[in-house]
Design a protein around this motif. Structure first.
Motif, PDB file in Angstrom:
ATOM      1  N   ASP A 178       1.632 -19.111  22.542  1.00 14.04           N
ATOM      2  CA  ASP A 178       1.759 -19.290  23.943  1.00 14.04           C
ATOM      3  C   ASP A 178       1.919 -17.941  24.648  1.00 14.04           C
ATOM      4  OD1 ASP A 178       2.078 -22.033  23.631  1.00 14.04           O
ATOM      5  OD2 ASP A 178       4.292 -22.282  23.725  1.00 14.04           O
ATOM      6  N   VAL A 179       2.419 -16.895  24.180  1.00 18.34           N
ATOM      7  CA  VAL A 179       2.467 -15.734  24.632  1.00 18.34           C
ATOM      8  C   VAL A 179       1.086 -15.063  24.822  1.00 18.34           C
ATOM      9  CG1 VAL A 179       2.845 -13.932  22.971  1.00 18.34           C
ATOM     10  CG2 VAL A 179       4.034 -13.667  24.939  1.00 18.34           C
ATOM     11  N   GLU A 180       0.325 -15.365  23.720  1.00 21.12           N
ATOM     12  CA  GLU A 180      -1.068 -14.754  23.829  1.00 21.12           C
ATOM     13  C   GLU A 180      -1.950 -15.147  24.850  1.00 21.12           C
ATOM     14  OE1 GLU A 180      -3.163 -15.581  20.148  1.00 21.12           O
ATOM     15  OE2 GLU A 180      -5.125 -14.644  20.961  1.00 21.12           O
ATOM     16  N   ARG A 181      -1.707 -16.614  25.444  1.00 17.02           N
ATOM     17  CA  ARG A 181      -2.497 -17.147  26.512  1.00 17.02           C
ATOM     18  C   ARG A 181      -1.730 -16.551  27.962  1.00 17.02           C
ATOM     19  NH1 ARG A 181      -2.391 -23.410  25.342  1.00 17.02           N
ATOM     20  NH2 ARG A 181      -0.831 -22.782  23.817  1.00 17.02           N
ATOM     21  N   LEU A 182      -0.397 -16.548  27.794  1.00 11.83           N
ATOM     22  CA  LEU A 182       0.077 -15.801  29.159  1.00 11.83           C
ATOM     23  C   LEU A 182      -0.316 -14.632  29.317  1.00 11.83           C
ATOM     24  CD1 LEU A 182       2.503 -16.536  31.132  1.00 11.83           C
ATOM     25  CD2 LEU A 182       3.871 -15.351  29.750  1.00 11.83           C
ATOM     26  N   PHE A 183      -0.350 -13.761  28.000  1.00 14.69           N
ATOM     27  CA  PHE A 183      -0.838 -12.406  28.149  1.00 14.69           C
ATOM     28  C   PHE A 183      -2.184 -12.184  28.718  1.00 14.69           C
ATOM     29  CE2 PHE A 183      -2.385  -8.503  26.383  1.00 14.69           C
ATOM     30  CZ  PHE A 183      -1.280  -7.565  26.564  1.00 14.69           C
ATOM     31  N   GLU A 184      -2.901 -13.100  28.586  1.00 22.98           N
ATOM     32  CA  GLU A 184      -4.276 -13.093  28.812  1.00 22.98           C
ATOM     33  C   GLU A 184      -4.458 -13.539  30.282  1.00 22.98           C
ATOM     34  OE1 GLU A 184      -6.335 -15.653  26.186  1.00 22.98           O
ATOM     35  OE2 GLU A 184      -6.208 -14.090  24.442  1.00 22.98           O
ATOM     36  N   ASN A 185      -3.769 -14.425  30.790  1.00 23.47           N
ATOM     37  CA  ASN A 185      -3.878 -14.991  32.147  1.00 23.47           C
ATOM     38  C   ASN A 185      -2.886 -14.341  33.288  1.00 23.47           C
ATOM     39  OD1 ASN A 185      -5.714 -16.836  31.320  1.00 23.47           O
ATOM     40  ND2 ASN A 185      -4.163 -18.015  30.452  1.00 23.47           N
ATOM     41  N   THR A 186      -1.961 -13.287  32.780  1.00 20.83           N
ATOM     42  CA  THR A 186      -1.352 -12.552  33.895  1.00 20.83           C
ATOM     43  C   THR A 186      -1.376 -11.299  34.199  1.00 20.83           C
ATOM     44  OG1 THR A 186       0.686 -14.064  32.699  1.00 20.83           O
ATOM     45  CG2 THR A 186       1.427 -12.375  34.061  1.00 20.83           C
ATOM     46  N   PRO A 187      -1.901 -11.172  34.959  1.00 19.01           N
ATOM     47  CA  PRO A 187      -2.175  -9.674  35.502  1.00 19.01           C
ATOM     48  C   PRO A 187      -0.795  -8.802  35.813  1.00 19.01           C
ATOM     49  CG  PRO A 187      -3.042 -11.096  37.303  1.00 19.01           C
ATOM     50  CD  PRO A 187      -2.218 -12.012  36.285  1.00 19.01           C
ATOM     51  N   VAL A 188      -0.810  -7.575  35.725  1.00 19.44           N
ATOM     52  CA  VAL A 188       0.253  -6.616  36.020  1.00 19.44           C
ATOM     53  C   VAL A 188       0.377  -6.791  37.616  1.00 19.44           C
ATOM     54  CG1 VAL A 188       1.072  -4.339  36.250  1.00 19.44           C
ATOM     55  CG2 VAL A 188      -0.324  -5.086  34.347  1.00 19.44           C
ATOM     56  N   LYS A 189       1.739  -6.879  37.990  1.00 16.47           N
ATOM     57  CA  LYS A 189       2.211  -6.976  39.223  1.00 16.47           C
ATOM     58  C   LYS A 189       2.457  -8.431  39.696  1.00 16.47           C
ATOM     59  CE  LYS A 189       1.972  -2.658  40.796  1.00 16.47           C
ATOM     60  NZ  LYS A 189       3.119  -1.747  40.595  1.00 16.47           N
ATOM     61  N   THR A 190       2.148  -9.229  38.717  1.00 11.95           N
ATOM     62  CA  THR A 190       2.580 -10.935  38.806  1.00 11.95           C
ATOM     63  C   THR A 190       3.967 -10.926  39.206  1.00 11.95           C
ATOM     64  OG1 THR A 190       0.741 -11.536  37.534  1.00 11.95           O
ATOM     65  CG2 THR A 190       2.655 -13.181  37.809  1.00 11.95           C
ATOM     66  N   PRO A 191       4.296 -11.584  40.265  1.00 16.62           N
ATOM     67  CA  PRO A 191       5.856 -11.807  40.556  1.00 16.62           C
ATOM     68  C   PRO A 191       6.534 -12.653  39.411  1.00 16.62           C
ATOM     69  CG  PRO A 191       4.335 -13.008  42.085  1.00 16.62           C
ATOM     70  CD  PRO A 191       3.678 -12.145  41.297  1.00 16.62           C
ATOM     71  N   VAL A 192       7.927 -12.460  39.285  1.00 15.42           N
ATOM     72  CA  VAL A 192       8.420 -13.170  38.276  1.00 15.42           C
ATOM     73  C   VAL A 192       9.742 -13.515  38.752  1.00 15.42           C
ATOM     74  CG1 VAL A 192       9.550 -13.224  35.973  1.00 15.42           C
ATOM     75  CG2 VAL A 192       7.486 -11.816  36.073  1.00 15.42           C
ATOM     76  N   LYS A 193      10.121 -14.905  39.060  1.00 19.95           N
ATOM     77  CA  LYS A 193      11.601 -15.028  39.197  1.00 19.95           C
ATOM     78  C   LYS A 193      12.241 -15.831  38.210  1.00 19.95           C
ATOM     79  CE  LYS A 193      13.968 -17.114  43.110  1.00 19.95           C
ATOM     80  NZ  LYS A 193      13.849 -17.827  44.412  1.00 19.95           N
ATOM     81  N   ILE A 194      13.630 -15.430  37.980  1.00 17.87           N
ATOM     82  CA  ILE A 194      14.446 -16.025  36.971  1.00 17.87           C
ATOM     83  C   ILE A 194      15.364 -16.700  37.639  1.00 17.87           C
ATOM     84  CG2 ILE A 194      15.531 -15.738  34.785  1.00 17.87           C
ATOM     85  CD1 ILE A 194      13.800 -13.257  34.316  1.00 17.87           C
ATOM     86  N   VAL A 195      15.300 -18.205  37.367  1.00 20.15           N
ATOM     87  CA  VAL A 195      16.674 -18.886  37.919  1.00 20.15           C
ATOM     88  C   VAL A 195      17.498 -19.771  36.815  1.00 20.15           C
ATOM     89  CG1 VAL A 195      15.271 -19.291  40.150  1.00 20.15           C
ATOM     90  CG2 VAL A 195      14.918 -21.024  38.312  1.00 20.15           C
TER      91      VAL A 195
END
Lengths: 107, 449
Positions: free
Chosen positions: B258-275
């Motif tokens: 899963d992290v491999e796919r997330l890594f490929e599809n997520t550019p740097v500066k992508t906002p992250v919100k943890i709730v």
């Protein structure tokens, strides 16, 4: 005349007295009846005794059956307790194993 | 469908001729008819037809969507529930990983099922349905209580959502909440051991080096996305069975695939919100759904108050009553997947959608194999147990360590021995014994067959 008047009540009294005396036949009949009654009483007493014995036996058997049922119930309760205990122990073991596993998953 | 109609017509003709006393013997036509019926499922274009027409269609495991969904602007509920029958040797962590679910959700959805030694033939619910967290649908959103990450793409009427289960921080070292962003990404990262973790390991008699290079012993796995909140990362793992557990030091772990796919599809500066949203409300096709997760310590009441107000508002706006008895039940049971809480038009309780049935795949993805017992090899006797299930459970737990330790049960009479191995040399067996001691507090005994 006075004598005659005295004789008449005496005759009445005699007649009544003679009427009140039992004959031999009456006496035998009475004795037979008495015997029959006594026999019936004895029979009734025996029957009662037998019935009591039978009742006692039935109570004994019923008590034995109840005891057996109670023992069976106790055994069932015990089996249930042991099964529940086993289940509890198994659950505890599984939980402990899961906790150990979770601990091992840390960095 | 044309070939199908051709078959169908041919079938009718055969039956017609049989009824009309053909000069040919009936047995001949019966044979043809039987061959025709048996041949139908073999046709590629018939499989869809069979699935649609059978009362309970069964789908191959690879046809069930686990991660990628498209939602309409107003939809909050993704996916659908599925069910699978367990086979001998399956464990719930294996099932969870194959279907990209966390062990928390599979376990909550199937209460009372042994994680490690479930009975073969048991039907397991796969909660492949999720309610989106109540946040703006942008970038990456991680819901700690659900232990699930959502990655939103697009801004129009239809939104692409990729979702993955995660492992999060413990109660002692919780994952921080709030807004942040991906500051950098690294393939095959080096793990620089934080001082607090180094101290923990030193106390356990397992001192760590200052830095752990990429490889099977690196707990970050092969991919790392560094968060702007320093020292926190979204990364892979060398302990895949930990996904769906609160076992990290605040980082967010994903299955390696899963992290491999997330890594490929997520550019740097992508906002992250943890709730942290243990109670989630969503609507699909006019039905209101509630998803409840066991709340983290002290977060339940405040979250429940918010959701209660939201539900009351929905009830008021829609004008249709909610089933409050069901709401209470969903919250108390906290089964971790959306359940309908709308009342049926006749006022009765609304039932959850029937899960679709899934064929058991030939092999579950990432399932550790039970090793063959070989001679002339080194083993570690991890434990001797009287209860076979206990032994099987321990062997399964050992196999699911990260990295995996091969383990099996060897039974003799009423003794069930849990063996770790085989190893080619004494040193490897010694290392395994050390890991068993440090991670599972097992005093193993080395021996050679």
């Amino acid at each position: 005349m006075k004598k005659f008047l005295l004789v008449i009540p005496m005759m009445f009294a005699l007649a009544i007295a003679v009427g009140g005396c039992a004959t031999k036949g009456d006496l035998e009949e009475a004795q037979a009846r008495e015997k029959a009654i006594a026999a019936k009483a004895d029979q009734a007493a025996m029957d009662a005794e037998e019935a009591k014995m039978a009742a006692d036996e039935a109570i004994l058997k019923a008590n034995e059956a109840i005891e057996r049922a109670e023992e069976a119930e106790q055994r069932a309760i015990e089996r249930e307790r042991i099964a529940a205990e086993k289940e509890r122990i198994a659950e505890e073991k599984a939980q402990k194993a899961d906790e150990a596993f979770q601990q091992s998953m840390k960095k | 469908m044309l070939p199908f109609f051709r078959y169908k017509l041919h079938g009718y003709m055969i039956i017609y001729r049989m009824i009309n006393r053909s000069p040919m013997p009936n047995r001949f036509y019966l044979t043809i008819l039987l061959m025709f019926i048996l041949g139908l499922p073999g046709c590629a274009n018939m499989q869809g037809f069979m699935n649609e027409s059978l009362p309970f269609p069964v789908y191959p495991a690879d046809q069930i969507e686990r991660n990628n969904f498209v939602v309409e602007k107003d939809d909050d509920v993704l996916g659908r529930l599925a069910a699978i029958r367990l086979q001998n040797g399956d464990t719930l962590p294996d099932i969870a990983r194959h279907f990209s679910l966390g062990i928390n959700t599979v376990s909550s959805a199937n209460p009372g099922i042994d994680l490690w030694v479930p009975e073969a033939g048991e039907r397991i619910l796969l909660p492949l349905s999720f309610i989106l967290p109540d946040t703006p649908r942008k970038g990456i959103v991680i819901n700690l209580a659900a232990m699930r990450l959502f990655h939103f793409n697009g801004n129009g009427e239809r939104l692409a959502v990729a979702t993955y289960p995660v492992g999060v921080g413990t109660s002692e070292r919780p994952t921080p909440m709030g807004k942040m962003y991906i500051s950098r990404k690294k393939f095959r990262p080096t793990w620089y051991v934080p001082a607090s973790i180094a101290e923990d390991h030193r106390k356990k008699g397992d001192p760590l080096p200052r830095a752990v290079p990429p490889g099977p012993l690196n707990p970050l796995g092969e991919h790392a996305l560094y968060l702007s909140r320093s020292t926190y990362l979204i990364h892979g793992t060398n302990k895949p069975a930990s996904i769906g557990l609160r076992a990290t030091n605040g980082c967010i772990r994903l299955y390696p695939e899963d992290v491999e796919r997330l890594f490929e599809n997520t550019p740097v500066k992508t906002p992250v919100k943890i709730v942290n949203q243990p109670y989630l409300v969503g609507q699909r096709d006019g039905i209101v759904y509630l998803e409840a997760h066991p709340p983290f310590e002290k977060s339940g009441t405040a979250n429940w108050k918010k959701i209660f107000a939201k539900l009351k508002n929905i009830e008021k706006k829609s004008g249709s009553a909610l089933d409050w008895k069901k709401v209470k039940q969903v919250v108390l049971e906290a089964r971790g997947f959306p359940l309908p809480i709308s009342k049926s038009p006749d006022g009765s309780e609304m039932q959850m959608a029937k899960p679709i049935k899934v064929w058991h795949p030939h092999k579950l993805y990432g399932q550790p194999e039970i090793p063959e017992f070989t001679t002339d090899a080194w083993y570690v006797l991890a434990a001797t147990l009287r209860d076979k299930v206990d032994a099987q459970r321990l062997a399964a737990i050992i196999r699911h360590q990260g990295p995996s330790i091969p383990a099996r049960v060897l039974t003799k009479g009423d003794r069930h021995r849990v063996l770790a191995g085989p190893y080619n040399n004494k040193r490897a067996a010694k290392d395994a014994a050390k890991r068993l001691k440090i991670d599972l507090e097992l005093d193993g005994v080395l021996f050679k067959t």
